[in-house]
Design a protein around this motif. Structure first.
Motif, PDB file in Angstrom:
ATOM      1  N   VAL A  62      76.043  60.648 -49.901  1.00 45.48           N
ATOM      2  CA  VAL A  62      75.880  61.078 -51.291  1.00 45.48           C
ATOM      3  C   VAL A  62      74.906  60.155 -52.005  1.00 45.48           C
ATOM      4  CG1 VAL A  62      78.200  62.058 -51.396  1.00 45.48           C
ATOM      5  CG2 VAL A  62      77.840  59.697 -52.113  1.00 45.48           C
ATOM      6  N   SER A  63      74.168  60.705 -52.967  1.00 49.38           N
ATOM      7  CA  SER A  63      73.336  59.910 -53.880  1.00 49.38           C
ATOM      8  C   SER A  63      72.437  58.918 -53.157  1.00 49.38           C
ATOM      9  CB  SER A  63      74.230  59.162 -54.876  1.00 49.38           C
ATOM     10  OG  SER A  63      75.087  60.037 -55.550  1.00 49.38           O
ATOM     11  N   GLY A  64      71.800  59.375 -52.084  1.00 46.52           N
ATOM     12  CA  GLY A  64      70.894  58.503 -51.374  1.00 46.52           C
ATOM     13  C   GLY A  64      71.548  57.480 -50.477  1.00 46.52           C
ATOM     14  N   GLN A  65      72.858  57.557 -50.308  1.00 49.04           N
ATOM     15  CA  GLN A  65      73.568  56.634 -49.438  1.00 49.04           C
ATOM     16  C   GLN A  65      73.361  57.039 -47.972  1.00 49.04           C
ATOM     17  OE1 GLN A  65      75.393  53.825 -50.550  1.00 49.04           O
ATOM     18  NE2 GLN A  65      74.218  54.385 -52.367  1.00 49.04           N
ATOM     19  N   PRO A  66      73.665  56.138 -47.033  1.00 55.54           N
ATOM     20  CA  PRO A  66      73.453  56.461 -45.611  1.00 55.54           C
ATOM     21  C   PRO A  66      74.297  57.647 -45.157  1.00 55.54           C
ATOM     22  CG  PRO A  66      73.827  54.099 -45.926  1.00 55.54           C
ATOM     23  CD  PRO A  66      74.134  54.756 -47.230  1.00 55.54           C
ATOM     24  N   TYR A  71      83.900  55.524 -42.303  1.00 53.65           N
ATOM     25  CA  TYR A  71      83.429  54.984 -43.579  1.00 53.65           C
ATOM     26  C   TYR A  71      83.009  53.518 -43.429  1.00 53.65           C
ATOM     27  CZ  TYR A  71      88.284  53.218 -43.911  1.00 53.65           C
ATOM     28  OH  TYR A  71      89.492  52.599 -43.674  1.00 53.65           O
ATOM     29  N   ARG A  72      82.111  53.085 -44.316  1.00 50.03           N
ATOM     30  CA  ARG A  72      81.606  51.718 -44.250  1.00 50.03           C
ATOM     31  C   ARG A  72      82.667  50.709 -44.665  1.00 50.03           C
ATOM     32  NH1 ARG A  72      76.577  52.523 -47.990  1.00 50.03           N
ATOM     33  NH2 ARG A  72      77.901  54.276 -48.665  1.00 50.03           N
ATOM     34  N   LEU A  73      82.559  49.513 -44.098  1.00 49.46           N
ATOM     35  CA  LEU A  73      83.589  48.492 -44.255  1.00 49.46           C
ATOM     36  C   LEU A  73      83.104  47.311 -45.086  1.00 49.46           C
ATOM     37  CD1 LEU A  73      84.899  48.423 -40.571  1.00 49.46           C
ATOM     38  CD2 LEU A  73      85.935  49.623 -42.520  1.00 49.46           C
ATOM     39  N   ALA A  74      84.047  46.711 -45.810  1.00 55.51           N
ATOM     40  CA  ALA A  74      83.810  45.471 -46.541  1.00 55.51           C
ATOM     41  C   ALA A  74      83.961  44.290 -45.572  1.00 55.51           C
ATOM     42  CB  ALA A  74      84.809  45.369 -47.688  1.00 55.51           C
ATOM     43  N   PRO A  75      83.467  43.123 -45.922  1.00 57.99           N
ATOM     44  CA  PRO A  75      82.773  42.768 -47.161  1.00 57.99           C
ATOM     45  C   PRO A  75      81.300  43.138 -47.179  1.00 57.99           C
ATOM     46  CG  PRO A  75      82.988  40.825 -45.797  1.00 57.99           C
ATOM     47  CD  PRO A  75      83.724  41.923 -45.065  1.00 57.99           C
ATOM     48  N   GLU A  76      80.753  43.547 -46.034  1.00 55.54           N
ATOM     49  CA  GLU A  76      79.336  43.911 -46.008  1.00 55.54           C
ATOM     50  C   GLU A  76      79.042  45.093 -46.937  1.00 55.54           C
ATOM     51  OE1 GLU A  76      80.461  42.269 -41.942  1.00 55.54           O
ATOM     52  OE2 GLU A  76      81.331  43.626 -43.426  1.00 55.54           O
ATOM     53  N   HIS A  77      80.008  45.992 -47.042  1.00 55.90           N
ATOM     54  CA  HIS A  77      79.835  47.191 -47.861  1.00 55.90           C
ATOM     55  C   HIS A  77      81.043  47.341 -48.787  1.00 55.90           C
ATOM     56  CE1 HIS A  77      76.488  48.319 -45.274  1.00 55.90           C
ATOM     57  NE2 HIS A  77      77.269  48.101 -44.234  1.00 55.90           N
ATOM     58  N   PRO A  78      81.059  46.635 -49.905  1.00 54.71           N
ATOM     59  CA  PRO A  78      82.214  46.699 -50.805  1.00 54.71           C
ATOM     60  C   PRO A  78      82.268  48.039 -51.552  1.00 54.71           C
ATOM     61  CG  PRO A  78      80.478  45.367 -51.783  1.00 54.71           C
ATOM     62  CD  PRO A  78      80.013  45.714 -50.396  1.00 54.71           C
ATOM     63  N   PRO A  86      81.673  50.790 -54.117  1.00 55.31           N
ATOM     64  CA  PRO A  86      82.257  52.091 -53.782  1.00 55.31           C
ATOM     65  C   PRO A  86      81.763  52.686 -52.460  1.00 55.31           C
ATOM     66  CG  PRO A  86      80.417  52.444 -55.246  1.00 55.31           C
ATOM     67  CD  PRO A  86      80.491  50.954 -55.012  1.00 55.31           C
ATOM     68  N   ALA A  87      81.295  51.873 -51.510  1.00 55.54           N
ATOM     69  CA  ALA A  87      80.709  52.427 -50.283  1.00 55.54           C
ATOM     70  C   ALA A  87      81.691  53.340 -49.548  1.00 55.54           C
ATOM     71  CB  ALA A  87      80.246  51.293 -49.374  1.00 55.54           C
ATOM     72  N   ALA A  88      82.930  52.869 -49.349  1.00 53.20           N
ATOM     73  CA  ALA A  88      83.913  53.675 -48.616  1.00 53.20           C
ATOM     74  C   ALA A  88      84.209  54.977 -49.347  1.00 53.20           C
ATOM     75  CB  ALA A  88      85.197  52.879 -48.405  1.00 53.20           C
TER      76      ALA A  88
END
Length: 311
Positions: free
Chosen positions: A58-62, A117-124, A126-128
């Motif tokens: 969404v919104s230009g995200q991977p 879904y992407r994981l923290a802490p690399e992707h905090p 609202p990535a997930a």
């Protein structure tokens, strides 16, 4: 406390991994290797066909990888469960959920779409949540292509994945997303404040402790999160009216127990149909463990709740 755990679960405590997410990358690698060993010992999946896809972000995200499980021999449009694995928002992946997702598909008779879904802490945050939104939107839009009935879509998960499902249900309600027939919340991770009695009391419980919950939230929200959105921590939501029906499972010796029970009661008071299970003698994640009758009952109850709305 160990003597109060169900005897069949107590017998396998020594075989369970020690969860320590203080170094997320190292723990992820340890879990990956453990998962490979477990998968090799268990053999290939039975009773399902598996289809790996990549859906637009969404919104230009991977883009977001998903894995679709369909019961072998099934035909026509099936109800679909969009599923999110657990792992405190910092570990876990599609592969580690293979067997549980295959079981869900075959026991319920539905499609299961498992989301990487992407994981923290690399992707905090609202990535997930962004990845969860993308997966749900794709399932609704591409339902004909994957053989899913757009009128029978549920979301669900375990632990952090269940917390993500609850947050997604809130976001979906507030932003006019596809109608959901159920949210399945198995030991959900809902409250970043980590101040309930169970969270502060259970400091040495199997698989998950209050201290690990604090770490998970810190990685997910960042060191200075400011005002926390209910789309990050669903327990922060003030208005729960109009949410889809919920299946909630809480375990007795789980630091998340009290926030789960509180959220279920708040849903009920908001007029949301809720099926709530509290399982004595259990701990966080024990619902997925083989060989214990109480875990079999927990899974059977979840399969039944899903089958009633997805079949």
């Amino acid at each position: 406390m160990d003597h109060r755990i169900d005897p069949q679960l107590r017998a396998i405590l020594s075989a369970l991994p020690q969860v320590d997410i203080s170094d997320p990358a190292a723990f992820r690698e340890a879990q990956r290797l453990r998962g490979l060993q477990v998968a090799a010992a268990a053999g290939p999946l039975q009773g399902v066909t598996v289809d790996d896809r990549v859906v637009p972000g969404v919104s230009g995200q991977p883009d977001v990888p998903v894995r679709i499980y369909r019961p072998e021999g099934s035909s026509g449009m099936l109800g679909v469960l969009v599923w999110f694995h657990g792992g405190g928002y910092v570990f876990g992946d599609i592969a580690s959920s293979d067997r549980s997702c295959a079981d869900l598909a075959t026991k319920v008779g539905c499609l299961v779409v498992s989301v990487e879904y992407r994981l923290a802490p690399e992707h905090p945050y609202p990535a997930a949540l962004d990845d969860a939104r993308a997966a749900l939107a794709w399932v609704a839009e591409e339902s004909a292509d994957i053989g899913a009935d757009p009128a029978r879509i549920a979301v669900g998960g375990v632990s952090a994945g269940a917390g993500l499902a609850a947050a997604l249900a809130l976001y979906n309600r507030d932003h006019g997303g596809p109608e959901l027939v159920l949210q399945v919340l198995d030991n959900p991770m809902l409250d970043d404040r980590v101040v309930t009695q169970s969270a502060t009391e259970f400091t040495d419980t199997p698989l998950w402790t209050g201290q690990q919950a604090v770490l998970g939230w810190r990685f997910y929200l960042g060191e200075t999160p400011g005002e926390v959105s209910p789309y990050a921590a669903a327990a922060r939501a003030e208005d729960l009216r109009g949410l889809p029906a919920a299946y909630v499972a809480a375990n007795e010796f789980d630091p998340l127990r009290d926030e789960d029970l509180d959220y279920a009661v708040r849903l009920i008071r908001a007029g949301v149909p809720v099926e709530l299970h509290h399982l004595p003698g259990t701990f966080h994640g024990s619902n997925a463990l083989p060989g214990a009758e109480v875990a079999e009952r927990a899974r059977g109850a979840m399969y039944g709740a899903l089958a009633r709305v997805l079949r």
